[in-house]
Design an enzyme around this catalytic site. Structure first.
Site, PDB file in Angstrom:
ATOM      1  N   THR A  15       0.820  -1.217   0.000  1.00 33.62           N
ATOM      2  CA  THR A  15       0.000   0.000   0.000  1.00 33.62           C
ATOM      3  C   THR A  15       0.851   1.263   0.000  1.00 33.62           C
ATOM      4  OG1 THR A  15      -1.805  -1.130   1.087  1.00 33.62           O
ATOM      5  CG2 THR A  15      -1.752   1.235   1.370  1.00 33.62           C
ATOM      6  N   SER A  61       1.639  -7.685  -0.437  1.00 31.14           N
ATOM      7  CA  SER A  61       2.392  -8.688   0.332  1.00 31.14           C
ATOM      8  C   SER A  61       1.615  -9.985   0.501  1.00 31.14           C
ATOM      9  CB  SER A  61       2.820  -8.122   1.681  1.00 31.14           C
ATOM     10  OG  SER A  61       1.725  -7.937   2.534  1.00 31.14           O
TER      11      SER A  61
HETATM   12  C1  SIN Z   1      -0.916  -2.902   2.966  1.00 29.64           C
HETATM   13  O1  SIN Z   1       0.203  -2.677   2.552  1.00 29.64           O
HETATM   14  O2  SIN Z   1      -1.366  -2.262   3.954  1.00 29.64           O
HETATM   15  C2  SIN Z   1      -1.865  -3.899   2.382  1.00 29.64           C
HETATM   16  C3  SIN Z   1      -1.394  -4.541   1.141  1.00 29.64           C
HETATM   17  C4  SIN Z   1      -0.144  -5.329   1.296  1.00 29.64           C
HETATM   18  O3  SIN Z   1       0.097  -5.915   2.356  1.00 29.64           O
HETATM   19  O4  SIN Z   1       0.617  -5.378   0.317  1.00 29.64           O
END
Ligand code: SIN
Length: 347
Positions: A15, A61
């Site tokens: 994100t 992720s």
């Molecule tokens: C985030 O980064 O808060 C959610 C998406 C991810 O873990 O890549």
């Protein structure tokens, strides 16, 4: 004038690099903005550090596989071995960050340069984007860690919403709030540009670098078995599924999911790692068949000890019934995978 801290930034997506409708926090694409653009948005960033960017992945992720973890470990070790690098910064998604941080903690050889992971809960295009603040804080934290070297750098660190965590203290506890990792066990607080230390990171049974040489040996065997292909590591580690307990479990359904019998299994029990009685016959059968089982808890706080809520005799089944201590179920999975790999290599 003191030389600027030389930081290698390895970007993996998440994100923090997310892009969506301007001003909105949801409905975005993770990993869509490159690291240079994120850095350029931070006022004064180039006065803070001399930065080299390694764009490794652009993924959320949740899509990390063993191959991603292994390639990231290699990129981190390459950066640590680079004489022009004082510190390493990894940008990552929050959702599985605790797994990556713990994997790196256990598998990157102990050295004197700090490695820090940071992330964000709002995409770069959101009105309340938190990524640039976390990135700026991460640079300050790395400068601070480098200045105190080698005393405070036995470990992999995570910085999120002003707090610095050791790998084992890191777990995502809030699905929406910017301080998603907040817990009482953080090691330091970043106040203005400096780290105010509270406690040392917890290591217990899982010291930094414990499986570094085991994994190196396994990679050599893997590469020789696979011929020239060295960028596909899926299957290198033994499979260890995780099951989260709840009321009214159907043991037949669970048994069907465990065929063929895996080398290891993590049960996220209730409370202090208690396993509901309806699963006991299955657990006994798996232990008899040679499966290693680690009891963890679905409850976020409080360790799971071997002695508590454990009807299995520790001396039976060759000690194959383990307890997670302070690890989350997902970190327990990694600990068990690497422990099994270690016993394979030793055999
Ligand atoms: C985030 O980064 O808060 C959610 C998406 C991810 O873990 O890549």
């Amino acid at each position: 004038m003191p030389r600027k801290t030389r930081i290698t930034l390895i970007s993996t997506g998440g994100t923090i690099a997310g892009l969506g409708q301007v001003g909105h926090s949801t409905g975005y694409t993770a990993g869509a903005v490159d690291a240079q653009t994120l850095l350029d948005a931070i006022p004064g960033v180039h006065g803070l550090a001399s930065l080299r960017i390694v764009p490794l992945f652009s993924i959320g992720s949740q899509d990390f596989t063993e191959t991603h973890s292994m390639l990231l470990r290699q990129a981190v070790m390459d950066a640590l071995n680079d004489r022009q690098t004082d510190a390493v910064l990894v940008t990552h998604g929050t959702d599985t960050l605790e797994e990556t941080a713990f994997f790196l903690h256990l598998t990157v050889p102990v050295q004197s340069k700090p490695v820090l992971l940071t992330a964000a809960m709002r995409p770069a295009s959101a009105a309340s984007a938190d990524g640039s603040g976390n990135l700026r804080d991460a640079l300050h934290a790395l400068r601070s860690l480098c200045a105190s070297r080698p005393v405070k750098t036995p470990n992999i660190w995570v910085l999120m919403a002003n707090r610095l965590y050791g790998a084992i203290e890191t777990s995502k506890r809030n699905a929406l709030a910017p301080d998603a990792f907040h817990n009482q066990r953080h090691c330091a607080f970043l106040l203005d540009e400096h780290l105010e230390w509270i406690s040392a990171p917890v290591e217990g049974a899982w010291p930094a670098g414990r499986f570094a040489s085991v994994l190196d040996k396994a990679m050599v065997n893997w590469a020789s078995g696979k011929g020239a292909s060295q960028d596909d590591f899926d299957g290198l580690l033994p499979e260890v599924p995780v099951f989260v307990c709840h009321q009214d479990i159907n043991p037949k359904r669970v048994a069907a999911m465990l065929k063929p019998v895996p080398r290891g299994w993590v049960i996220a029990g209730v409370g202090h790692g208690a396993v509901p009685a309806m699963l006991h016959p299955l657990v006994n059968k798996l232990l008899q068949q040679g499966c290693w089982i680690m009891r963890a808890s679905r409850t976020p706080e409080g360790p799971v000890f071997v002695s508590g809520e454990n009807p299995w005799n520790q001396s039976s089944f060759e000690g194959r019934m383990l307890a997670s201590g302070r690890l989350t179920p997902w970190q327990s999975r990694i600990a068990l995978q690497l422990s099994l790999l270690e016993s394979d290599i030793a055999a």
